[in-house]
Structures are given as structure tokens and as C-alpha cells.
Write a protein that holds these residues in place. Structure first.
Motif, PDB file in Angstrom:
ATOM      1  N   CYS A 158      -2.622  -0.978  -2.559  1.00 42.35           N
ATOM      2  CA  CYS A 158      -3.636  -1.704  -1.778  1.00 42.35           C
ATOM      3  C   CYS A 158      -4.131  -0.941  -0.556  1.00 42.35           C
ATOM      4  O   CYS A 158      -4.569  -1.544   0.424  1.00 42.35           O
ATOM      5  N   GLY A 159      -4.027   0.374  -0.561  1.00 41.68           N
ATOM      6  CA  GLY A 159      -4.519   1.152   0.570  1.00 41.68           C
ATOM      7  C   GLY A 159      -3.545   1.235   1.723  1.00 41.68           C
ATOM      8  O   GLY A 159      -3.895   1.721   2.799  1.00 41.68           O
ATOM      9  N   LEU A 160      -2.303   0.759   1.529  1.00 43.75           N
ATOM     10  CA  LEU A 160      -1.320   0.771   2.607  1.00 43.75           C
ATOM     11  C   LEU A 160      -0.344   1.934   2.494  1.00 43.75           C
ATOM     12  O   LEU A 160       0.654   1.964   3.214  1.00 43.75           O
ATOM     13  N   GLY A 161      -0.578   2.869   1.605  1.00 40.28           N
ATOM     14  CA  GLY A 161       0.334   3.991   1.466  1.00 40.28           C
ATOM     15  C   GLY A 161       1.488   3.640   0.559  1.00 40.28           C
ATOM     16  O   GLY A 161       1.418   2.690  -0.222  1.00 40.28           O
ATOM     17  N   LYS A 213     -20.893  -9.241   3.801  1.00 42.87           N
ATOM     18  CA  LYS A 213     -20.334  -8.371   2.772  1.00 42.87           C
ATOM     19  C   LYS A 213     -19.245  -9.126   2.037  1.00 42.87           C
ATOM     20  O   LYS A 213     -18.583  -9.992   2.626  1.00 42.87           O
ATOM     21  N   ARG A 214     -19.052  -8.781   0.792  1.00 44.94           N
ATOM     22  CA  ARG A 214     -17.957  -9.387   0.044  1.00 44.94           C
ATOM     23  C   ARG A 214     -16.641  -8.852   0.583  1.00 44.94           C
ATOM     24  O   ARG A 214     -16.543  -7.680   0.956  1.00 44.94           O
ATOM     25  N   ARG A 215     -15.604  -9.700   0.610  1.00 45.23           N
ATOM     26  CA  ARG A 215     -14.313  -9.226   1.083  1.00 45.23           C
ATOM     27  C   ARG A 215     -13.685  -8.328   0.034  1.00 45.23           C
ATOM     28  O   ARG A 215     -13.964  -8.464  -1.170  1.00 45.23           O
ATOM     29  N   ARG A 216     -12.865  -7.393   0.477  1.00 46.21           N
ATOM     30  CA  ARG A 216     -12.222  -6.448  -0.421  1.00 46.21           C
ATOM     31  C   ARG A 216     -11.041  -7.129  -1.098  1.00 46.21           C
ATOM     32  O   ARG A 216     -10.144  -7.632  -0.423  1.00 46.21           O
ATOM     33  N   ARG A 217     -11.052  -7.153  -2.405  1.00 42.43           N
ATOM     34  CA  ARG A 217      -9.955  -7.758  -3.168  1.00 42.43           C
ATOM     35  C   ARG A 217      -8.999  -6.640  -3.548  1.00 42.43           C
ATOM     36  O   ARG A 217      -9.289  -5.828  -4.422  1.00 42.43           O
ATOM     37  N   VAL A 218      -7.868  -6.588  -2.850  1.00 44.50           N
ATOM     38  CA  VAL A 218      -6.924  -5.496  -3.065  1.00 44.50           C
ATOM     39  C   VAL A 218      -5.844  -5.921  -4.046  1.00 44.50           C
ATOM     40  O   VAL A 218      -5.565  -7.111  -4.215  1.00 44.50           O
ATOM     41  N   GLY A 219      -5.253  -4.927  -4.689  1.00 44.37           N
ATOM     42  CA  GLY A 219      -4.151  -5.196  -5.605  1.00 44.37           C
ATOM     43  C   GLY A 219      -4.579  -5.822  -6.911  1.00 44.37           C
ATOM     44  O   GLY A 219      -3.828  -6.581  -7.517  1.00 44.37           O
ATOM     45  N   GLY A 239      -5.680  -4.028  -9.673  1.00 38.55           N
ATOM     46  CA  GLY A 239      -5.782  -3.002 -10.704  1.00 38.55           C
ATOM     47  C   GLY A 239      -6.317  -1.701 -10.144  1.00 38.55           C
ATOM     48  O   GLY A 239      -7.050  -1.674  -9.159  1.00 38.55           O
ATOM     49  N   VAL A 240      -5.953  -0.603 -10.803  1.00 40.50           N
ATOM     50  CA  VAL A 240      -6.316   0.728 -10.341  1.00 40.50           C
ATOM     51  C   VAL A 240      -7.828   0.925 -10.380  1.00 40.50           C
ATOM     52  O   VAL A 240      -8.418   1.510  -9.471  1.00 40.50           O
ATOM     53  N   SER A 241      -8.489   0.420 -11.386  1.00 40.64           N
ATOM     54  CA  SER A 241      -9.929   0.647 -11.514  1.00 40.64           C
ATOM     55  C   SER A 241     -10.739  -0.133 -10.486  1.00 40.64           C
ATOM     56  O   SER A 241     -11.915   0.149 -10.281  1.00 40.64           O
ATOM     57  N   ALA A 242     -10.129  -1.103  -9.812  1.00 34.50           N
ATOM     58  CA  ALA A 242     -10.850  -1.887  -8.812  1.00 34.50           C
ATOM     59  C   ALA A 242     -10.991  -1.127  -7.488  1.00 34.50           C
ATOM     60  O   ALA A 242     -11.693  -1.585  -6.590  1.00 34.50           O
ATOM     61  N   GLY A 243     -10.304   0.001  -7.339  1.00 36.58           N
ATOM     62  CA  GLY A 243     -10.478   0.824  -6.147  1.00 36.58           C
ATOM     63  C   GLY A 243      -9.366   0.685  -5.128  1.00 36.58           C
ATOM     64  O   GLY A 243      -9.070   1.626  -4.419  1.00 36.58           O
ATOM     65  N   GLN A 244      -8.736  -0.474  -5.027  1.00 30.53           N
ATOM     66  CA  GLN A 244      -7.641  -0.673  -4.069  1.00 30.53           C
ATOM     67  C   GLN A 244      -6.443  -1.269  -4.799  1.00 30.53           C
ATOM     68  O   GLN A 244      -5.823  -2.220  -4.329  1.00 30.53           O
ATOM     69  N   GLY A 245      -6.118  -0.720  -5.944  1.00 34.94           N
ATOM     70  CA  GLY A 245      -5.024  -1.260  -6.733  1.00 34.94           C
ATOM     71  C   GLY A 245      -3.685  -0.726  -6.269  1.00 34.94           C
ATOM     72  O   GLY A 245      -3.587   0.046  -5.317  1.00 34.94           O
ATOM     73  N   ALA A 246      -2.631  -1.124  -6.936  1.00 32.25           N
ATOM     74  CA  ALA A 246      -1.253  -0.672  -6.718  1.00 32.25           C
ATOM     75  C   ALA A 246      -0.807  -0.889  -5.280  1.00 32.25           C
ATOM     76  O   ALA A 246      -0.382  -1.974  -4.926  1.00 32.25           O
TER      77      ALA A 246
END
Length: 147
Positions: free
Chosen positions: A31-34, A14-20, A22-29
Motif C-alpha cells: 500500500c505504498g508504506l514500504g 479527486k477520487r480517493r486512493r484505494r490501496v491494497g 491488488g498489484v495492478s491497481a497501483g498501490q497493492g501489497a
């Protein structure tokens, strides 16, 4: 098969999740850490077992009462009362006591305790002695030796 032909099975990677990114990428701002706090920061956070500065459980437990020793030292115990029947100048060891049937089992190194009286001198060799046993053996002109 050649080295350049080797590839993973389809669907096994699987492709690794690229966090941070942008908001439209799904894990922006965030990064899913609260939101804020130590767990949202970079770095490792706290070590396993950390309880916020409170004395952790793994350090509290041995201080509490009624916790058994992990590796207790087991001795084969004999009191001086049982050695009183031996003849004078006998060399007393764990093996000789087992042979004379004064002891019936070998539960570890021999420890001599001072319950009872002896009047004959004995040469006692054991792993440990109580202080009263040492005094009584010496008072009877016997010798003791820790082995």
C-alpha cells in the motif's frame, strides 16, 4: 437553484486512493508504506516528539544550564541602606518610596533586601523580604508585613 442541482465544480474533487486492492491497481501489497516496520503497520505510529525512547528534546531542554526562565518574577528592589534616612515609625511602601524619590522606577512588586543597617523603627510593607532584612527590621523595633 434546487438542492438536488448542487454539485462541486468539475475538477475540484479527486477520487480517493484505494490501496491494497491488488498489484495492478497501483498501490497493492504494501500500500505504498514500504516493507516491514512500525511505520508500515496500521494505527497511528508514534506521537510527535517521540525519539525512540531517548529523553525527548522538549524534556531535555529545561534540564540544561543557561536556559532563562519563561516568566521570571520581576521585583522593584530596595536595600535597607536606603531606608536608614527615613524618620522613625514611617510606613514604607512602594508608593511612599517613589514619592520620596528613594526609588525612581516601578519594576514590579517591592522586595526589601538586607544590605546596610537601620537604627530607626519602620513599618515596612512589601511583597517580599530577604531573611536578613526581616531580622534587621525586627532588631530595630520595626515591623514588616508581606502584602
Amino acid at each position: 437553484m434546487k438542492l438536488h442541482e448542487i454539485a462541486p465544480q468539475p475538477g475540484s474533487t479527486k477520487r480517493r486512493r484505494r490501496v491494497g486492492r491488488g498489484v495492478s491497481a497501483g498501490q497493492g501489497a504494501s500500500c505504498g508504506l514500504g516493507m516491514r516496520g512500525q511505520k508500515s503497520r496500521s494505527g497511528t505510529g508514534t506521537r510527535p516528539g517521540f525519539e525512540g525512547g531517548q529523553m525527548p528534546l522538549y524534556r531535555r531542554v529545561p534540564k540544561l544550564k543557561h536556559f532563562p526562565l519563561v516568566n521570571p518574577r520581576q521585583y522593584t528592589i530596595v536595600n535597607l541602606r536606603k531606608l536608614a534616612s527615613l524618620p522613625a515609625n514611617t510606613e514604607v511602601t512602594l508608593e511612599s518610596l517613589l514619592k520620596a524619590k528613594i526609588l525612581t522606577s516601578n519594576d514590579g512588586p517591592l522586595k526589601v533586601l538586607g544590605d546596610g543597617e537601620i537604627t530607626v523603627p519602620l513599618k515596612v510593607k512589601a511583597a517580599a523580604f530577604s531573611n536578613s532584612a526581616k531580622e534587621k527590621i525586627t532588631a530595630a523595633q520595626g515591623t514588616w508585613e508581606e502584602i
